[in-house]
Design a protein around this motif. Structure first.
Motif, mmCIF file in Angstrom:
data_model
loop_
_atom_site.group_PDB
_atom_site.id
_atom_site.type_symbol
_atom_site.label_atom_id
_atom_site.label_comp_id
_atom_site.label_asym_id
_atom_site.label_seq_id
_atom_site.Cartn_x
_atom_site.Cartn_y
_atom_site.Cartn_z
ATOM 1 N N GLY A 1 -98.673 -52.234 -81.225
ATOM 2 C CA GLY A 1 -98.508 -52.979 -79.983
ATOM 3 C C GLY A 1 -97.267 -53.839 -79.994
ATOM 4 O O GLY A 1 -96.623 -54.027 -81.026
ATOM 5 N N ALA A 2 -96.934 -54.359 -78.817
ATOM 6 C CA ALA A 2 -95.707 -55.148 -78.676
ATOM 7 C C ALA A 2 -95.780 -56.405 -79.530
ATOM 8 O O ALA A 2 -96.757 -57.147 -79.462
ATOM 9 N N PRO A 3 -94.749 -56.660 -80.333
ATOM 10 C CA PRO A 3 -94.732 -57.891 -81.122
ATOM 11 C C PRO A 3 -94.602 -59.116 -80.205
ATOM 12 O O PRO A 3 -93.940 -59.050 -79.168
ATOM 13 N N ALA A 4 -95.242 -60.213 -80.592
ATOM 14 C CA ALA A 4 -95.144 -61.449 -79.814
ATOM 15 C C ALA A 4 -93.770 -62.079 -79.960
ATOM 16 O O ALA A 4 -93.345 -62.844 -79.106
ATOM 17 N N VAL A 5 -93.096 -61.755 -81.058
ATOM 18 C CA VAL A 5 -91.751 -62.290 -81.310
ATOM 19 C C VAL A 5 -90.793 -61.109 -81.399
ATOM 20 O O VAL A 5 -91.025 -60.178 -82.168
ATOM 21 N N ALA A 6 -89.723 -61.147 -80.603
ATOM 22 C CA ALA A 6 -88.791 -60.021 -80.547
ATOM 23 C C ALA A 6 -87.680 -60.165 -81.592
ATOM 24 O O ALA A 6 -87.684 -61.105 -82.395
#
Lengths: 342, 342
Positions: A298-303
């Motif tokens: 899933g998409a990381p909370a920190v890019a």
């Protein structure tokens, strides 16, 4: 506690009724008559409203004559002219002024001096607890003054493995109700909630501050959307007139928000926008809500923050850890980049 | 505290000298003579060593006659034969036995009954604190008995954004010295440290338990490597004779480790091996060391767990949060899969 201490504690309470972030600091004032009775109370209600001292003196009327003004912040004495507060105190004929925190800002300092020149007895309150409370009350405002730009607090929620959404993009809810309510409580401490146009298009958020029953609170921060894409026609933010910042430059966005009176920006997402502010070194505080859960993918909370190696790891100072229901809230402050300077 | 309570507290201390994980539980024993004086002490030193009661009675000699044996766990009374402990206590002629925790295991229970049949006064200690301590002493061992396989504790270290390494693969060090020392302290509570062959080839780890000066402790858990690739010739694990489990099946790996006497496996990595155990529902405890830091990119500390949507999020119970230097240690227990059963 002396009568003055009691009045100061009351003035601090009154000050908290003001907007938490505003071009002016939060100030409270209690006026006592010459017998020590409370005859007037006031607080700064936000830009365009009278200063706390002026409001309290207006309520006290002639009873202020020979009395004491107890005020959380040193009355302003703008250089070159008599500030509205000092002028009002002198005109009202108070004999004494007690303040809790000196005004360190160059364009407002000197108030005490001007009052003394007018024959008023001026002192800082002795109680260190009250002084500390007065400092805390204006901490974010003071920080913004020192920075010359709004303070930026970046908030994100993630699983323990750093995911902000599941593999299919779903993310409601990673954290539990107590953590989500806490976000509303902390949002209320900012004057602006900022998201990127991507988040605005994807989530169609309200970005309001809600109470425990889910109702919008009477006082709402500005809602701002940043990016070149604009708002989706018919979206909540478009219909309710959110501020659009048509820039990708975080410096420019903060400059415009400052001009609009913003002193504390609550940066909610998405991860890409947060990374832009981070890399520009414009993140002053981080609030992370961490659910004891895994998503694996899933998409990381920190890019991507532009960090290539462990030597360039971005360390933060962990100021506080609080359990909220099943989740953790971490309050953090970025520390200077170790690979810089030296 | 009564003399018996003091003796039990001492027996609990002695028990802790034994191996933390072993096919047999940790047990301590103090023998008092008929005047209440300590005449013998013993503890179980590991598989192949005498049981605690036997060791203590050997030291007490004839002074045990008419005395009291104070023992942390109910003496074993293996069905169908007189267990070594009950036999030794009967032979020594003790008048009284006090234990802290009953033995619930079907193949060992009945010790108290056998002692009573021999005319010995047997009772459980009244003090609830001592009972709780005795329970805690054998908690992992008991859990393994109940599961019929070794207990598995998965440990990982990550940044706040869930990265186990930076973009270039570097990872030393994400956490600080206090957290890394804590890993050694907790490793010592397991009897086996398990890694995958990938981690073994990449990191060439020692997998030893070290003290605060970095020296290997006298008692070391088994080091096991799992996978079909074998060990790299000349690697530390190869030279020091680590156990190789040439399987990719976590059930099979635990079956073989159980046969070798293992009751508590400390699963250290990498993320892929941990995911295999997780998906097989073979992770009983999770210990996460979280550094207040961001890497943005890099290998995730937690790999694909087969979770596609937020509804299938893997929730854990957060049992404890402890600050270790700048870092946080989270102790967690997986909760049942919400999409299962029902």
């Amino acid at each position: 506690m002396s009568d003055i201490d009691v009045a100061m504690a009351r003035a601090l309470l009154l000050a908290r009724r003001g907007p938490s972030s505003d071009p002016n600091p939060r100030v409270g004032c209690v006026v006592l008559d010459d017998a020590g009775e409370v005859v007037g109370e006031g607080w700064h209600e936000g830009a365009g409203s009278p200063h706390a001292e002026v409001a309290a003196l207006a309520r006290a009327g002639t009873a202020a004559h020979g009395g004491t003004a107890v005020v959380t912040l040193e009355p302003c004495g703008h250089t070159g002219r008599t500030g509205p507060c000092t002028a009002a105190l002198i005109t009202a004929g108070v004999a004494r002024v007690v303040f809790a925190r000196p005004d360190a800002n160059p364009d407002a300092a000197g108030g005490a001096q001007r009052l003394r020149a007018a024959g008023i007895h001026v002192s800082q309150i002795e109680d260190l607890g009250l002084r500390t409370e007065a400092d805390a009350l204006v901490a974010r405002w003071q920080q913004a003054q020192d920075l010359g730009r709004p303070v930026v607090t970046w908030k994100f929620a993630s699983t323990l493995d750093g995911r902000g959404a599941a593999a299919d993009g779903t993310s409601q809810w990673i954290t539990g109700a107590p953590a989500r309510q806490d976000v509303h409580d902390l949002r209320a401490d900012a004057d602006t909630i900022l998201v990127g146009t991507g988040t605005a298009w994807t989530d169609d958020p309200r970005l309001t501050v809600r109470d425990r029953r889910g109702a919008d609170r009477p006082q709402q921060p500005r809602r701002a959307v940043m990016g070149l894409r604009g708002l989706r026609p018919g979206s909540v933010l478009e219909r309710t007139g959110a501020t659009v910042l048509d820039t990708r430059c975080p410096h420019e966005a903060l400059r415009r928000l400052w001009a609009l009176g913003s002193r504390h920006v609550w940066l909610e997402g998405g991860a890409t926008l947060a990374a832009v502010f981070w890399q520009a070194r414009l993140v002053d505080h981080v609030v992370a809500y961490v659910a004891p859960a895994f998503l694996g993918l899933g998409a990381p909370a920190v890019a991507d923050l532009g960090i290539g190696s462990i030597d360039a790891i971005a360390r933060l100072r962990l100021d506080d850890v609080t359990r909220l229901g099943d989740d953790l809230r971490l309050m953090l402050t970025p520390t200077p980049d170790p690979t810089e300077g030296a």
